[in-house]
Design an enzyme around this catalytic site. Structure first.
Site, PDB file in Angstrom:
ATOM      1  N   ASP A  15     -36.005 -66.974  22.367  1.00 44.50           N
ATOM      2  CA  ASP A  15     -35.935 -66.807  21.004  1.00 44.50           C
ATOM      3  C   ASP A  15     -34.399 -66.990  20.311  1.00 44.50           C
ATOM      4  O   ASP A  15     -33.882 -66.418  19.399  1.00 44.50           O
ATOM      5  CB  ASP A  15     -36.461 -65.614  20.569  1.00 44.50           C
ATOM      6  CG  ASP A  15     -37.608 -65.327  21.088  1.00 44.50           C
ATOM      7  OD1 ASP A  15     -38.364 -66.086  21.301  1.00 44.50           O
ATOM      8  OD2 ASP A  15     -37.900 -64.144  21.242  1.00 44.50           O
ATOM      9  N   GLU A 187     -45.431 -68.934  13.983  1.00 50.28           N
ATOM     10  CA  GLU A 187     -44.440 -67.704  13.830  1.00 50.28           C
ATOM     11  C   GLU A 187     -42.958 -68.268  13.725  1.00 50.28           C
ATOM     12  O   GLU A 187     -42.894 -69.655  13.592  1.00 50.28           O
ATOM     13  CB  GLU A 187     -44.716 -66.906  15.365  1.00 50.28           C
ATOM     14  CG  GLU A 187     -44.625 -67.745  16.362  1.00 50.28           C
ATOM     15  CD  GLU A 187     -45.024 -67.119  17.642  1.00 50.28           C
ATOM     16  OE1 GLU A 187     -45.175 -65.799  17.619  1.00 50.28           O
ATOM     17  OE2 GLU A 187     -45.047 -67.779  18.919  1.00 50.28           O
TER      18      GLU A 187
END
Length: 528
Positions: A15, A187
């Site tokens: 991430d 997302e």
């Protein structure tokens, strides 16, 4: 030509949120249930990287005792404005079943190495938050919206709400600005401004092998957002397992010369799609086409080697292969599970020159384990330690552990047996099922014991040595494919760690002393 070799952050570094401030580049990555929270890596040339700091070091910033596996810190976002660094992160308390308790926070600092503030609570409506600083000075929080209702799309869109830095709170209406593309699982939103457009970069397709990067744009912050006709702009070639897989969850940075790069997560399977290192961070060079859409150089599949920007080379001293625990503080690569490094369970001063760990809870505990570990960052690695431990009961254990989470680990541990006395054995947990692979434990002398784990991709062999003797293999070779995101019947997100731990299940805090810890990669060239 100087090249960037991927992954730039090998091992469990998912991430990525990339940021440039002046001549310095930073990447913040998720840490989940591992403490300290959020790793920030630093570079000057996008080629060489070092772990610089952890902003979340206090319980007042991050209280994870009791957090579930693969809970904790998800998808941090690092930004800079008004002379301050801003870090947004989620602390996930629950994630299984219909509901997700995802609390989003903001901390700030004048300097990247801190001190970082105590957190401002923002919301809990979803995860993967980011903070967008508009050109007009306004600040906006984005996060995906989680819809728990039956029959609904759980990934219900991207929320946008204004943040008031003076009042330190969100204010005004919540706007659902984008409901995603046909890929679904929308997302990881990040907003960028360029040539009059707001560009919304999202992750779609889920965090596994269908992971992808998609882009949409609008001339209004609130939309509607036009979807890039060539989405996804980055995704992996699943037909070739030798390529970087799971590419997605991206953020962008512009260099001093106006070049654009994308930081994204990826993974490298060892066999049968199992990725024991977890999700890693890679960089791709990008450009803007004549229609104003972002494109990855060489096409939408991630590349192993990428042209580096025209910046002066800036390398860092190599990391020492051995930690002899002679410093007053821990090396930055060390991590603990869910709780900070405090004197009640960890000490470098009670016996100078040794790491002393006081026995904590079992390996399946989500509360107070006494475990110190570092990321496994390569496929061919030897790790070893010397242990001084005098157990008096079978409930007291200490040793060398190869760990994914409370359900999956392999543990070479010293303990006490009623007949053998001090002895050495192996404990393995596979998908939460306990096993002792040795038919009989090995009796040990009262002197310190050296322990070693030799890892070759999906294979692990343990060794031990006593009284300065040669290494002796113990047990048979272990298949460690279960130490991966991909080998469970539920979704999880971390990676393999190697380290040391101590348990005293009787609650007496029996300690063990570790003289050194050696982490030695054996790969001479990049292993794809």
């Amino acid at each position: 030509m100087t090249v960037i070799t991927n992954p730039v952050l090998p091992g469990y570094h998912p991430d990525p949120s990339i940021l440039r401030v002046g001549d310095d580049y930073y990447i913040a990555v998720s840490t989940f249930e591992w403490f300290p929270g959020v790793q920030i890596h630093h570079s000057r040339d996008l080629v060489h990287w070092r772990l610089l700091t952890h902003p979340l070091t206090r319980v007042s910033q991050l209280d994870m005792v009791g957090n579930i596996d693969s809970g904790g810190v998800w998808a941090p976002c690092l930004s800079y404005a008004d002379g301050r660094f801003y870090l947004i992160y989620t602390d996930v308390k629950s994630r299984q079943g219909a509901f997700k308790d995802t609390h989003n926070y903001l901390v700030t600092a004048e300097h990247i190495e801190g001190p970082w503030s105590d957190p401002v609570y923002l919301n809990s409506s979803g995860f993967d938050p980011s903070l967008f600083h508009d050109e007009d000075g306004s600040k906006w929080l984005l996060n995906m919206i989680w819809d728990f209702r039956k029959g609904q799309n759980s990934f219900a869109g991207i929320a946008l709400q204004r943040y008031d830095p003076d009042r330190q709170c969100l204010t005004g209406p919540v706007h659902n600005i984008f409901r995603g593309t046909r890929l679904g699982v929308t997302e990881a939103p990040h907003l960028y401004q360029r040539d009059g457009y707001y560009y919304l970069v999202t992750a779609e397709g889920g965090t596994g092998y269908n992971h992808a990067v998609t882009v949409a744009r609008s001339m209004s912050l609130f939309g509607p957002y036009e979807v890039d006709p060539d989405n996804p702009i980055l995704t992996s070639d699943q037909t070739d397992q030798s390529c970087l897989q799971k590419a997605g969850h991206a953020s962008l940075v512009e260099t001093q010369q106006g070049d654009w790069y994308m930081a994204h997560l990826c993974a490298r399977p060892v066999v049968d799609g199992k990725c024991i290192l977890g999700r890693e961070t890679a960089l791709q060079k990008c450009y803007w086409n004549e229609a104003g859409w972002l494109r990855v150089e060489g096409g939408p599949a991630p590349a192993w080697s990428v042209a580096a920007p025209n910046l002066p080379s800036y390398s860092f001293p190599p990391e020492p292969l051995r930690d002899d625990f002679s410093s007053t503080g821990l090396q930055p690569y060390w991590n603990s599970l869910r709780r900070p490094f405090t004197q009640d369970w960890l000490s470098l001063s009670e016996r100078p020159g040794f790491l002393r760990l006081k026995g904590g809870e079992s390996m399946q505990s989500t509360h107070r384990q006494s475990l110190l570990a570092r990321r496994l960052e390569g496929f061919h690695v030897d790790v070893a330690t010397e242990l001084d431990f005098s157990p008096e009961h079978f409930q007291q254990m200490a040793g060398l552990i190869v760990y994914y989470d409370t359900a999956d680990y392999v543990y070479l541990r010293v303990t006490h047996h009623e007949t053998l006395g001090k002895c050495l054995g192996i404990i393995e947990s596979r998908h939460g099922r306990y096993d002792e692979p040795l038919t009989r434990e090995v009796a040990l002398p009262a002197t310190p014991t050296c322990l070693k784990a030799s890892i070759d991709r999906e294979r692990l062999q343990f060794y031990f040595a006593v009284e300065n003797g040669a290494w002796q293999a113990i047990g048979s070779e272990h298949d460690i494919r279960h130490l991966s995101d991909d080998d469970a019947d539920y979704i999880r997100f971390t990676g393999t760690f190697v380290g040391v731990c101590v348990q005293d299940l009787g609650g007496q805090g029996r300690w063990a002393d570790f003289a050194w810890f050696d982490y030695r990669p054996r790969e001479a060239v990049q292993d794809s």
